[in-house]
Design an enzyme around this catalytic site. Structure first.
Site, PDB file in Angstrom:
ATOM      1  N   ARG A  37       0.814  -1.215   0.000  1.00 13.23           N
ATOM      2  CA  ARG A  37       0.000   0.000   0.000  1.00 13.23           C
ATOM      3  C   ARG A  37       0.850   1.268   0.000  1.00 13.23           C
ATOM      4  NH1 ARG A  37      -3.193   3.111   4.197  1.00 13.23           N
ATOM      5  NH2 ARG A  37      -5.083   3.857   3.161  1.00 13.23           N
ATOM      6  N   ILE A  63      -6.751   7.822  -0.840  1.00 17.11           N
ATOM      7  CA  ILE A  63      -6.665   6.368  -0.890  1.00 17.11           C
ATOM      8  C   ILE A  63      -7.509   5.885   0.285  1.00 17.11           C
ATOM      9  CG2 ILE A  63      -4.478   6.389   0.427  1.00 17.11           C
ATOM     10  CD1 ILE A  63      -3.742   3.754  -0.998  1.00 17.11           C
ATOM     11  N   SER A  64      -8.444   4.988   0.002  1.00 17.35           N
ATOM     12  CA  SER A  64      -9.433   4.598   1.003  1.00 17.35           C
ATOM     13  C   SER A  64      -8.820   3.875   2.189  1.00 17.35           C
ATOM     14  CB  SER A  64     -10.507   3.699   0.369  1.00 17.35           C
ATOM     15  OG  SER A  64     -11.287   4.423  -0.542  1.00 17.35           O
ATOM     16  N   GLN A  65      -9.504   3.949   3.306  1.00 16.70           N
ATOM     17  CA  GLN A  65      -9.130   3.219   4.511  1.00 16.70           C
ATOM     18  C   GLN A  65      -9.111   1.716   4.191  1.00 16.70           C
ATOM     19  OE1 GLN A  65     -11.905   3.953   7.651  1.00 16.70           O
ATOM     20  NE2 GLN A  65     -10.998   2.484   9.057  1.00 16.70           N
TER      21      GLN A  65
END
EC number: 2.1.1.77
Length: 213
Positions: A37, A63-65
């Protein structure tokens, strides 16, 4: 592109964190544990990459959790070979998760800057969606319709009917709906006109924008 033992160790900790929050799908957990990530984020945020939080990326997006990525993916119960439409390519992190699960991914992004950057970057990492497009997510990609699954990764003020129409019968769509905060919904297409709708709590996403073409 470096992926150190320290970063791999932090990913293992991240997997344990999202397991504790309720993610049980072993294939989803394995994908989160494999994908670096930190490479999807600006290097200045690298130390935050394996915290269970959303972070800024280009074009005023995030950027999503990781938990949210895992939660949406788990709801869809993706099997290898399924045709999946992703609305909002963003950083490409969710795209990579879908690719790791063996999905045939069709993804659409409405930010030109992000589309170009992410298309190049995913290719460098070895993640190759079947089709990655610049366009209006509200319209979907009707030329490839009859999707097994659709995932919307931004907050929609309403459920776009074109997306529902592009689901195959038996297909599922997960979408966060709302303005400030969103409610997560899972739609299952039962027939040409009938959809089952289930609700899965509140989340917070960047807005799904349109008319950027």
């Amino acid at each position: 592109m470096k992926d150190s033992f320290r970063q791999q160790g932090k990913r293992k900790q991240l997997v344990e964190t999202i397991k504790e929050k309720g993610i049980t799908d072993e294939k989803v957990l394995a994908a989160i544990g494999k994908i670096p990530r930190h490479l999807f984020m600006d290097s200045s945020f690298e130390d935050h990459a394996y915290q269970d939080k959303a972070f800024p990326i280009a074009a005023d997006q995030t950027i999503s959790q990781p938990f949210t990525v895992a939660f949406q993916t788990q709801l869809l119960a993706i099997s290898p070979g399924e045709k999946v439409l992703e609305i909002g390519t963003g950083s490409g992190y969710q795209t990579a998760v879908l690719c790791e699960l063996g999905a045939k991914v069709y993804s659409i992004e409405r930010q030109q800057e992000l589309y170009r950057k992410t298309k190049r970057f995913l290719n460098e990492l070895g993640y190759r969606p079947k089709f990655l497009s610049f366009g209006d997510g509200y319209k979907g990609l009707p030329s490839y319709k009859d999707y097994d699954k659709i995932i919307v990764t931004a907050g929609a003020p309403f459920v776009p009917k074109p997306l529902l129409s592009q689901l195959k019968i038996g297909g599922k769509m997960v979408i966060p709906v709302g303005i400030e905060n969103q409610t997560m919904y899972l739609f299952t297409r039962k027939s040409a006109k009938e959809f089952e709708k289930k609700e899965y709590g509140e989340f917070r996403f960047v807005p799904l924008l349109e008319d950027k073409n």
